[in-house]
Write a protein that holds these residues in place. Structure first.
Motif, PDB file in Angstrom:
ATOM      1  N   THR A  54      28.368  38.760 -12.550  1.00  0.00           N
ATOM      2  CA  THR A  54      28.106  38.588 -13.983  1.00  0.00           C
ATOM      3  C   THR A  54      26.660  38.939 -14.292  1.00  0.00           C
ATOM      4  O   THR A  54      25.834  39.112 -13.401  1.00  0.00           O
ATOM      5  N   GLY A  55      26.361  39.004 -15.598  1.00  0.00           N
ATOM      6  CA  GLY A  55      24.999  39.318 -16.018  1.00  0.00           C
ATOM      7  C   GLY A  55      24.979  40.527 -16.925  1.00  0.00           C
ATOM      8  O   GLY A  55      25.993  41.197 -17.134  1.00  0.00           O
ATOM      9  N   PRO A  56      23.805  40.827 -17.500  1.00  0.00           N
ATOM     10  CA  PRO A  56      23.682  41.933 -18.458  1.00  0.00           C
ATOM     11  C   PRO A  56      23.846  43.293 -17.785  1.00  0.00           C
ATOM     12  O   PRO A  56      23.832  43.412 -16.562  1.00  0.00           O
ATOM     13  N   ASN A  57      23.994  44.327 -18.615  1.00  0.00           N
ATOM     14  CA  ASN A  57      24.110  45.689 -18.094  1.00  0.00           C
ATOM     15  C   ASN A  57      22.766  46.178 -17.552  1.00  0.00           C
ATOM     16  O   ASN A  57      21.745  45.502 -17.692  1.00  0.00           O
ATOM     17  N   THR A  58      22.768  47.386 -16.977  1.00  0.00           N
ATOM     18  CA  THR A  58      21.586  48.066 -16.416  1.00  0.00           C
ATOM     19  C   THR A  58      20.978  47.310 -15.244  1.00  0.00           C
ATOM     20  O   THR A  58      19.830  47.537 -14.898  1.00  0.00           O
ATOM     21  N   GLY A  59      21.740  46.440 -14.629  1.00  0.00           N
ATOM     22  CA  GLY A  59      21.190  45.703 -13.490  1.00  0.00           C
ATOM     23  C   GLY A  59      21.652  46.224 -12.159  1.00  0.00           C
ATOM     24  O   GLY A  59      21.257  45.716 -11.120  1.00  0.00           O
ATOM     25  N   GLY A  60      22.540  47.220 -12.147  1.00  0.00           N
ATOM     26  CA  GLY A  60      22.987  47.801 -10.890  1.00  0.00           C
ATOM     27  C   GLY A  60      24.346  47.326 -10.433  1.00  0.00           C
ATOM     28  O   GLY A  60      24.730  47.560  -9.281  1.00  0.00           O
ATOM     29  N   LYS A  61      25.105  46.652 -11.304  1.00  0.00           N
ATOM     30  CA  LYS A  61      26.416  46.136 -10.894  1.00  0.00           C
ATOM     31  C   LYS A  61      27.365  47.271 -10.509  1.00  0.00           C
ATOM     32  O   LYS A  61      28.070  47.198  -9.508  1.00  0.00           O
TER      33      LYS A  61
END
Length: 788
Positions: free
Chosen positions: A334-341
């Protein structure tokens, strides 16, 4: 394996990179048809094959396979009776036969290496050697398909006749190029028209010159005329050329008939050499990308250590530890976009596809993969205008298809699950889909930005939260995966740090649910603690690495000290014994002289027992000498207590030099005149700054005998840079030793080492001459060097 996931995870880009290391058409065909396997035995076999290739690349450079053209079309033609192959086609077959011989010899020599190969020798054993046919083909056809003179004695004789006739024609026509006749020529050259030798004559002198006109220039100002006195010679040349072509056709037909019965063997050899080419490519690709051999889990437990995406440059990608299949079967990131998921789940999927294709994976040693019957992925925006599907509809269509096909042995990768619709409905649908797929028993990694899924993952056994770390201080993602910690919303913190008025930020916080605020605070604390733990772990790992390195260095130095100590003590003991032996000899002479004098004078001046006691004391010095205060030993130890700047004697060369520094490998850098060399400590002896080696050590004979060097340097199996370093060092040593001639073995292989040796010898001013060895002594696989 379904085709869609191969496109989604860009598997074909890996195949394209792999193809860059191939040299045969069959190898390209193998890579083109390469697919991940869901069979454990097949995957295990393919990875062992790649491990063999890696060992070969490490120890011998690579398997020597030249560029080979596919021969299967030629073999089909051979089924037609009386069909003959062209020179070019036979040249391709000759290259294959030569390659089979070279590869077989390579693996025969490789048996002397330190490792035992697992699977590749079985492939090599299937190669069919055809020594007689290979010899005949090599003697008859060159690499360009030209029939060689050695193909038959008749062809050789015809070609010699042709050369002689051509020479006679040129000699006779050459008379027209000089003297009074040259004024009739447009230019003083002999040329060819219609396969006949002619002269370029000015059109106005046609009647004067005579002969047969074969052609004229575009302007009509020049006529190409065959002089009358060479017509019969040109006729003879033409007859000889026709005879040459007839003999060439006969030879090509004969060679075709010779190989016709061996169609299947040749096809099988082509296939086996292509497979070895594929092994070469897999190993070289692994070496270039820093990939390693993964372990294989029968329970599909995946444990990737410092995994990195293979299509991103190593210096840019952030490696991550990823585990799934043991304590939990589902990871929700989970978490916001642009974080490398997205990159993270693509990395897991692509490394699985690579491992199940028999390729090494871009991760650290001891990483482990599973063997899934299929890998499914729904990643990216698959909006379809033609099918009138929105992003949400397209994702749902893919997920429905996946759920119909998956088993408990599958791996499912879902990116931004439930996106593209109402947030509450999207979150609810995402939880239901995750629950259904999780119950099937397969393994799944799903990414989402819905906060509702954080609590959902926390309350479900076998499901774990994860997030991508975000640095609030720099407002940048770190791309590090944090297992066990859900992602937090950083919108308000980021807005505040960017300069949003505090009043607005506080009002926004008042609008948010207090429970969500508590969760975010908890996540922030967990993230902070985890980051500290990671940083401390990295720091400890660095300290451990340095301590391990220091311990290894100390252990090595201690071992060197022990070896040197024992050698020095033994040397000192030998010197002490020599002194004692000399003293005993002198004592015996004195005692004998005393006895002689006693007999002469007839009286005893010294008691006999005193003489015996004195001799016994001398004998004890040899049996158990006390060396603790022995001056000889102290002197020897002082000779070997080295430091930078010391003047030393290199015993193997009999040369004096100055110590520069000691390298990590224990060798000393030493300046010997204009030469700089690396010498083992055991070969050094400290001398006074004014000490010079005695003249007897400077003679040519003494140095040659004292070095113990071999007059032959074998560079086979060395990498290019390493080989050039060894060559430079060896030539310096040979010059110091006074060798007039040396032999450098570089092998044939791809020719890179041979060219490097040749270039180096051309540059070395001390080299008088060099050339390849005699055919019975290695031929162009070794070079004999003579010094000035």
């Amino acid at each position: 394996m379904n085709e869609k996931v191969l496109d989604t995870l860009e598997y074909n880009k890996i195949k394209d990179q792999l193809a860059g290391f191939l040299t045969t058409d069959r190898g390209h065909e193998i890579v083109q048809n390469l697919q991940p396997s869901g069979d454990y035995a097949v995957v295990d076999q393919q990875l062992k094959e790649t491990a063999d290739g890696a060992d070969i690349v490490r120890l011998a450079g690579e398997i020597p396979i030249p560029k080979l053209t596919e021969i299967s079309p030629y073999m089909k033609r051979l089924k037609i009776e009386n069909a003959a192959l062209s020179g070019t086609e036979l040249a391709h077959i000759t290259k294959l036969l030569r390659a089979v011989k070279t590869v077989s010899q390579f693996f025969e020599d490789f048996k002397n290496e330190e490792v035992t190969l697992r699977t590749v020798p079985k492939t090599v054993a299937k190669l069919t050697l055809m020594p007689d046919i290979t010899t005949r083909m090599v003697q008859s056809i060159d690499d360009d398909g030209r029939v060689l003179d050695s193909a038959s004695s008749q062809l050789r004789a015809i070609r010699r006749t042709i050369e002689q006739t051509q020479s006679n024609i040129r000699t006779r026509m050459g008379k027209y190029l000089k003297g009074s006749e040259s004024k009739y020529l447009s230019e003083p050259i002999i040329t060819v028209r219609d396969e006949r030798f002619v002269l370029p004559i000015r059109a106005e002198y046609k009647s004067h010159f005579g002969g047969i006109v074969h052609d004229q220039s575009a302007s009509g100002q020049t006529l190409y005329v065959e002089p009358s006195n060479v017509v019969e010679m040109n006729n003879q040349l033409r007859r000889d050329q026709l005879a040459e072509r007839t003999e060439q056709r006969r030879i090509l037909a004969e060679l075709t008939e010779m190989i016709r019965p061996y169609r299947q063997e040749l096809l099988e050899n082509m296939n086996l050499v292509g497979q070895l080419d594929f092994v070469n490519a897999k190993a070289k690709y692994a070496h270039q990308s820093g990939a390693v051999l993964p372990k294989i889990s029968t329970e599909n437990v995946v444990n990737l250590r410092h995994a990195r995406h293979p299509l991103i440059a190593k210096e840019k990608v952030v490696p991550n530890d990823i585990k799934i299949g043991a304590d939990y079967q589902t990871i929700i990131v989970t978490g916001p976009n642009t974080g490398g998921k997205t990159i993270t789940i693509k990395t897991v999927g692509l490394l699985q596809l690579m491992g199940q294709s028999g390729l090494f994976i871009t991760a650290d040693e001891e990483s482990q993969i599973g063997v899934f019957d299929d890998v499914f992925a729904d990643i990216g925006d698959d909006q379809s205008i033609e099918a009138n599907l929105s992003t949400f509809s397209s994702h749902m269509d893919n997920i429905i298809a996946i759920m119909k096909q998956l088993t408990d042995k599958s791996l499912v990768l879902l990116d931004e699950l439930g996106a593209g619709t109402d947030p509450k409905e999207g979150a609810a649908l995402a939880m239901a889909i995750i629950d259904a797929i999780h119950r099937s028993g397969c393994e799944m990694i799903a990414t989402t930005h819905y906060p509702e899924l954080k609590a959902f993952a926390y309350n479900r056994p076998g499901i774990i939260n994860a997030s991508m770390e975000f640095d609030v201080e720099t407002l940048r993602p770190t791309y590090r995966l944090l297992l066990g910690i859900p992602g937090q919303s950083n919108a308000l913190n980021i807005a505040s740090r960017l300069g949003m008025p505090e009043q607005i930020v506080q009002q926004a916080k008042s609008f948010t649910d207090s429970e969500n605020q508590d969760i975010n605070n908890m996540i922030a604390e967990l993230t902070s603690q985890t980051k500290r733990a990671h940083d401390e772990a990295d720091e400890l790992a660095t300290e451990l690495s340095e301590a391990t390195k220091l311990h290894a260095d100390l252990q090595k130095r201690f071992d060197q000290y022990q070896n040197q100590k024992d050698r020095l003590q033994e040397h000192a003991r030998e010197q002490a014994n020599e002194i004692v032996e000399k003293a005993k000899h002198n004592a015996d002479k004195i005692i004998a002289d005393l006895h002689r004098k006693q007999r002469q004078v007839g009286k005893t001046t010294v008691k006999e027992n005193e003489l015996i006691d004195a001799k016994g004391a001398l004998n004890q010095l040899e049996v158990a000498p006390s060396l603790k205060r022995n001056k000889v030993l102290k002197k020897e130890k002082a000779k070997h207590n080295f430091k930078a700047g010391d003047e030393v004697l290199v015993k193997s060369y009999g040369q004096q030099g100055t110590l520069i520094r000691q390298e990590k490998n224990g060798l000393w850098d030493i300046q010997l005149g204009i030469l700089k060399m690396q010498i083992e400590e055991a070969d050094l002896e400290k001398v006074g700054k004014q000490a010079q080696p005695k003249a007897k050590y400077q003679t040519h004979v003494s140095r040659t005998r004292s070095t113990g060097m071999s007059p032959t340097l074998d560079l086979r199996g060395h990498r290019y840079e390493e080989a050039m370093y060894e060559l430079d060092r060896y030539v310096d040593s040979a010059l110091l030793a006074g060798y007039p001639t040396i032999t450098i073995i570089h092998g044939k292989g791809t020719g890179a080492l041979r060219k490097g040796v040749t270039d180096y010898l051309k540059r070395n001013s001390r080299v008088k001459s060099f050339g390849y060895s005699a055919p019975n002594a290695g031929g162009d696989g070794s070079t004999v060097v003579q010094f000035k």
